[in-house]
Write a protein that holds these residues in place. Structure first.
Motif, PDB file in Angstrom:
ATOM      1  N   ILE A  62      30.574 -13.110 -17.860  1.00  0.00           N
ATOM      2  CA  ILE A  62      30.243 -12.009 -18.758  1.00  0.00           C
ATOM      3  C   ILE A  62      31.460 -11.100 -18.905  1.00  0.00           C
ATOM      4  N   TRP A  63      31.842 -10.789 -20.139  1.00  0.00           N
ATOM      5  CA  TRP A  63      32.998  -9.926 -20.363  1.00  0.00           C
ATOM      6  C   TRP A  63      32.591  -8.457 -20.240  1.00  0.00           C
ATOM      7  N   THR A  64      33.570  -7.621 -19.917  1.00  0.00           N
ATOM      8  CA  THR A  64      33.364  -6.173 -19.845  1.00  0.00           C
ATOM      9  C   THR A  64      34.505  -5.506 -20.605  1.00  0.00           C
ATOM     10  N   PRO A  65      34.306  -4.301 -21.112  1.00  0.00           N
ATOM     11  CA  PRO A  65      35.368  -3.624 -21.877  1.00  0.00           C
ATOM     12  C   PRO A  65      36.612  -3.337 -21.039  1.00  0.00           C
ATOM     13  N   GLU A  66      36.448  -3.228 -19.697  1.00  0.00           N
ATOM     14  CA  GLU A  66      37.597  -2.979 -18.842  1.00  0.00           C
ATOM     15  C   GLU A  66      38.599  -4.126 -18.883  1.00  0.00           C
ATOM     16  N   MET A  67      38.113  -5.302 -19.213  1.00  0.00           N
ATOM     17  CA  MET A  67      38.987  -6.486 -19.234  1.00  0.00           C
ATOM     18  C   MET A  67      40.079  -6.362 -20.297  1.00  0.00           C
ATOM     19  N   PHE A  68      39.794  -5.644 -21.370  1.00  0.00           N
ATOM     20  CA  PHE A  68      40.782  -5.493 -22.443  1.00  0.00           C
ATOM     21  C   PHE A  68      42.027  -4.800 -21.921  1.00  0.00           C
ATOM     22  N   GLY A  69      41.844  -3.690 -21.211  1.00  0.00           N
ATOM     23  CA  GLY A  69      42.979  -2.954 -20.669  1.00  0.00           C
ATOM     24  C   GLY A  69      43.728  -3.741 -19.615  1.00  0.00           C
ATOM     25  N   LYS A  70      42.977  -4.482 -18.790  1.00  0.00           N
ATOM     26  CA  LYS A  70      43.610  -5.276 -17.740  1.00  0.00           C
ATOM     27  C   LYS A  70      44.423  -6.438 -18.327  1.00  0.00           C
TER      28      LYS A  70
END
Length: 276
Positions: free
Chosen positions: A221-229
């Motif tokens: 499951i993706w999370t919005p925090e992954m974009f920044g990381k």
């Protein structure tokens, strides 16, 4: 369709008995000189041929034909073997990716060897890499005459047409997303354009980082925090941006100015003479 068109134009066919193109990644090494034997071995491997260790050089002595031990195998023998493979496979073009690794060594000597290799094997060589390859492309007059530079500038995301194409690229990546839950990346095209500086290579790296994080998460499951990381730190990002801008400027200085006969005035003048 483009692949089949290229196969046809270079005499290939769909059943791959004749494949005119070969993709070869250039690898770095810790040796003081460029390891041509390693590169030739990679070419054999990519061509589904034999490894360099199994190549034997024929030596005729006192009327007896012998095959030398591969410890004493010369580069000439390796080139001859590649030439035979090229003839059998109908090979016309070898594409070297990450070609900037050539720059770790004497670029003049490397390009001399490359030119000799291309002539003896009778293939065209394509180098893919960063702006640093300009150093290889313009060593001296012979290379300039025989070299064609094809620049792929970044998408100018300030232009609607190019931004539309950039979104199409994002959609291509999304269409191959291996997870069930797929983020709506086209909706953040503006953010991706800024982060990638309009470059497909950097875009690919960002999405690959995002995918790696998602695959390692519970239930994928993706999370919005992954974009920044998935992005570089601002310091590294700024350093990379400076290098890209400097490379683009050098590319435009050398190749952006067209010759006279590619201008409207030049085309008109030569047309009158050619049609007379």
């Amino acid at each position: 369709m483009r692949y089949l068109t290229l196969l046809t134009s270079y005499g290939g066919n769909e059943d791959e008995t004749k494949v005119p193109f070969m993709y070869v990644p250039v690898e770095t090494n810790d040796e003081p000189r460029f390891a041509w034997k390693n590169l030739y071995s990679t070419i054999f491997q990519q061509g589904n041929y034999i490894s360099a260790e199994n190549v034997r050089e024929a030596v005729k002595n006192d009327g007896i034909l012998r095959f030398s031990n591969n410890k004493h195998l010369t580069l000439g023998a390796l080139r001859a073997a590649i030439k035979r493979m090229a003839e059998e496979r109908g090979l016309k073009v070898i594409i070297f990716d990450e070609a900037y690794y050539f720059l770790r060594f004497s670029s003049l000597n490397v390009m001399d060897t490359v030119k000799s290799f291309a002539e003896q094997v009778d293939v065209k060589l394509i180098f893919i890499g960063s702006y640093e390859l300009l150093k290889l492309a313009a060593q001296y007059a012979v290379q300039i005459r025989r070299t064609e530079v094809v620049p792929f500038f970044r998408y100018d995301t300030k232009k609607k047409k190019e931004m539309k194409e950039f979104i199409t690229v994002i959609e291509k990546f999304t269409s191959n997303w291996p997870c069930e839950h797929i983020p709506n990346f086209p909706a953040v095209a503006d953010e991706l354009a800024v982060a990638s500086m309009g470059g497909v290579g950097q875009l690919s790296a960002i999405l690959a980082n995002f995918l790696g994080l998602q695959l390692r998460s519970k239930g994928e499951i993706w999370t919005p925090e992954m974009f920044g990381k998935a992005l570089k730190s601002e310091t590294l990002d700024e350093e990379m941006r400076e290098q890209i801008l400097e490379g683009e400027a050098a590319l435009r200085r050398k190749y952006a100015i067209k010759n006279h006969f590619r201008t409207t005035k030049g085309i008109t003048a030569i047309n009158e003479k050619l049609a007379s």
